[in-house]
Enzyme design. Structure first.
Site, PDB file in Angstrom:
ATOM      1  N   ALA A 126       0.826  -1.201   0.000  1.00 49.43           N
ATOM      2  CA  ALA A 126       0.000   0.000   0.000  1.00 49.43           C
ATOM      3  C   ALA A 126       0.861   1.252   0.000  1.00 49.43           C
ATOM      4  O   ALA A 126       2.028   1.237   0.410  1.00 49.43           O
ATOM      5  CB  ALA A 126      -0.915   0.020   1.227  1.00 49.43           C
ATOM      6  N   THR A 132       1.200   4.456   1.999  1.00 45.80           N
ATOM      7  CA  THR A 132       0.770   4.771   3.363  1.00 45.80           C
ATOM      8  C   THR A 132       1.214   6.146   3.860  1.00 45.80           C
ATOM      9  O   THR A 132       1.041   6.458   5.041  1.00 45.80           O
ATOM     10  CB  THR A 132       1.286   3.713   4.351  1.00 45.80           C
ATOM     11  OG1 THR A 132       2.716   3.652   4.267  1.00 45.80           O
ATOM     12  CG2 THR A 132       0.692   2.339   4.031  1.00 45.80           C
ATOM     13  N   THR A 160      -8.060   0.055   6.186  1.00 37.04           N
ATOM     14  CA  THR A 160      -7.699   0.983   7.248  1.00 37.04           C
ATOM     15  C   THR A 160      -8.901   1.650   7.920  1.00 37.04           C
ATOM     16  O   THR A 160      -9.978   1.747   7.323  1.00 37.04           O
ATOM     17  CB  THR A 160      -6.793   2.098   6.665  1.00 37.04           C
ATOM     18  OG1 THR A 160      -6.519   3.082   7.664  1.00 37.04           O
ATOM     19  CG2 THR A 160      -7.480   2.787   5.500  1.00 37.04           C
ATOM     20  N   TYR A 215      -5.631   9.676   1.362  1.00 43.08           N
ATOM     21  CA  TYR A 215      -5.238   8.315   1.736  1.00 43.08           C
ATOM     22  C   TYR A 215      -6.457   7.451   2.025  1.00 43.08           C
ATOM     23  O   TYR A 215      -6.603   6.349   1.478  1.00 43.08           O
ATOM     24  CB  TYR A 215      -4.308   8.346   2.950  1.00 43.08           C
ATOM     25  CG  TYR A 215      -4.076   6.978   3.549  1.00 43.08           C
ATOM     26  CD1 TYR A 215      -3.320   6.025   2.863  1.00 43.08           C
ATOM     27  CD2 TYR A 215      -4.625   6.631   4.781  1.00 43.08           C
ATOM     28  CE1 TYR A 215      -3.118   4.758   3.406  1.00 43.08           C
ATOM     29  CE2 TYR A 215      -4.419   5.374   5.329  1.00 43.08           C
ATOM     30  CZ  TYR A 215      -3.669   4.444   4.640  1.00 43.08           C
ATOM     31  OH  TYR A 215      -3.484   3.187   5.175  1.00 43.08           O
ATOM     32  N   TRP A 244      -3.587   1.768  13.495  1.00 41.51           N
ATOM     33  CA  TRP A 244      -2.471   2.045  14.399  1.00 41.51           C
ATOM     34  C   TRP A 244      -1.485   0.875  14.436  1.00 41.51           C
ATOM     35  O   TRP A 244      -1.132   0.363  15.495  1.00 41.51           O
ATOM     36  CB  TRP A 244      -2.999   2.360  15.796  1.00 41.51           C
ATOM     37  CG  TRP A 244      -3.812   3.623  15.923  1.00 41.51           C
ATOM     38  CD1 TRP A 244      -4.478   4.265  14.912  1.00 41.51           C
ATOM     39  CD2 TRP A 244      -4.041   4.385  17.108  1.00 41.51           C
ATOM     40  NE1 TRP A 244      -5.117   5.378  15.401  1.00 41.51           N
ATOM     41  CE2 TRP A 244      -4.873   5.485  16.751  1.00 41.51           C
ATOM     42  CE3 TRP A 244      -3.657   4.252  18.431  1.00 41.51           C
ATOM     43  CZ2 TRP A 244      -5.306   6.432  17.672  1.00 41.51           C
ATOM     44  CZ3 TRP A 244      -4.089   5.198  19.352  1.00 41.51           C
ATOM     45  CH2 TRP A 244      -4.896   6.277  18.983  1.00 41.51           C
TER      46      TRP A 244
END
Length: 297
Positions: free
Chosen positions: A59, A61, A100, A124, A149
């Protein structure tokens, strides 16, 4: 069973390779053989890995940088993710895709569940949500796992940053008004292996969207305090944590104030629940301090 995981240098890929056990083989596939910005490389690279399940972990990120690199973020997180799922479908295997908490806007008062409406705050999150949609459209045998996280002994993450900064400072300012579930990539890997075993038994009803995060919740400053208190007991770096607000630490991309995810659906479907975040954090801090000792001030 053979798992092919994209994102060779990522935290989840490294954790999966380490966690492989028994009759499970994990092959990490990455650049140059598989380049998420070059869709034409995806199928051949995964075909060569001969997977029974594809884990889509690669990904883009860089949350703040994505605000200036929208095209690249979508190329990797949306188009690339869709191509990985499509390739898995052509190979006749399921895809497990990592997503996410940033698909939510963080305004809910309690933990998010899978049926809550999505509303990403920035590029994002929007690119990851588009990736979820592309994966679902490309391969009906999909498992989309939203996590949050993430930290581990590998790569760059909040735990390693706190330990590095604490080696040079007496006090660190950390945001205290954003809440979530710290999640060890080592636990994510273990959960994926459990899920893979279930999928390998042909339980098609298990496919869909799930949340997968550490048990328990905290804010960033509470997370930082636990990291550094654990480090102190091990003879590693330590510093005081000063609580600040999101407004005190402006960033280009907005963060959700509430990133808490309920993982109850995943636990019910796969019989796996993450350890308490404090336990998993302590284990990772222990490994980092042991592998990279820093003299406490």
């Amino acid at each position: 069973m053979r798992l092919a995981v994209t994102g060779r240098d990522g935290q989840v890929a490294a954790s999966l390779v380490e966690a492989a056990r028994g009759d499970v083989d994990v092959v990490a596939v990455g650049r140059p053989a598989l380049d998420m910005t070059r869709p034409d490389t995806v199928f051949s690279a995964l075909q060569a890995a001969r997977p029974d399940i594809v884990v889509s972990a690669a990904a883009y990120t860089a949350v703040d940088q994505a605000e200036d690199e929208r095209d690249l973020a979508f190329a990797v997180n949306a188009v690339g993710a869709g191509k990985v799922a499509e390739a898995a479908g052509k190979l006749g295997v399921p895809v497990v895709h990592l997503s996410t908490d940033y698909v939510f806007d963080g305004t809910k008062a309690s933990a998010y569940v899978e049926t809550d409406g999505t509303a990403p705050l920035g590029v994002y999150g929007a690119s990851k949500l588009a990736g979820e949609e592309a994966v679902a459209a490309a391969n009906p045998r999909h498992l989309i796992l939203r996590t949050a996280w993430v930290y581990s002994p590998f790569g760059k993450n909040f735990v390693k940053t706190m330990l590095r900064v604490a080696a040079d400072r007496d006090e660190i300012s950390v945001v205290a008004d954003q809440w979530g579930n710290p999640t060890s990539a080592l636990d994510i890997a273990d959960a994926i292996l459990h899920a893979a075993a279930v999928l390998g038994r042909g339980r098609g009803a298990a496919f869909g969207v799930y949340h997968l995060a550490g048990s328990g919740e905290t804010n960033w400053s509470g997370f930082a305090r636990h990291i550094l208190e654990t480090s102190r007991t091990l003879g590693g770096p330590h510093a005081r944590i000063r609580d600040i607000t999101t407004a005190d630490y402006p960033t280009k991309a907005r963060r959700p104030a509430n990133s808490r995810l309920s993982s109850a659906r995943f636990s019910a479907a796969f019989g796996w629940t993450a350890p308490d975040w404090r336990e998993s954090t302590a284990a990772v801090v222990g490994r980092i301090v042991a592998d990279h000792p820093v003299r406490a001030r």
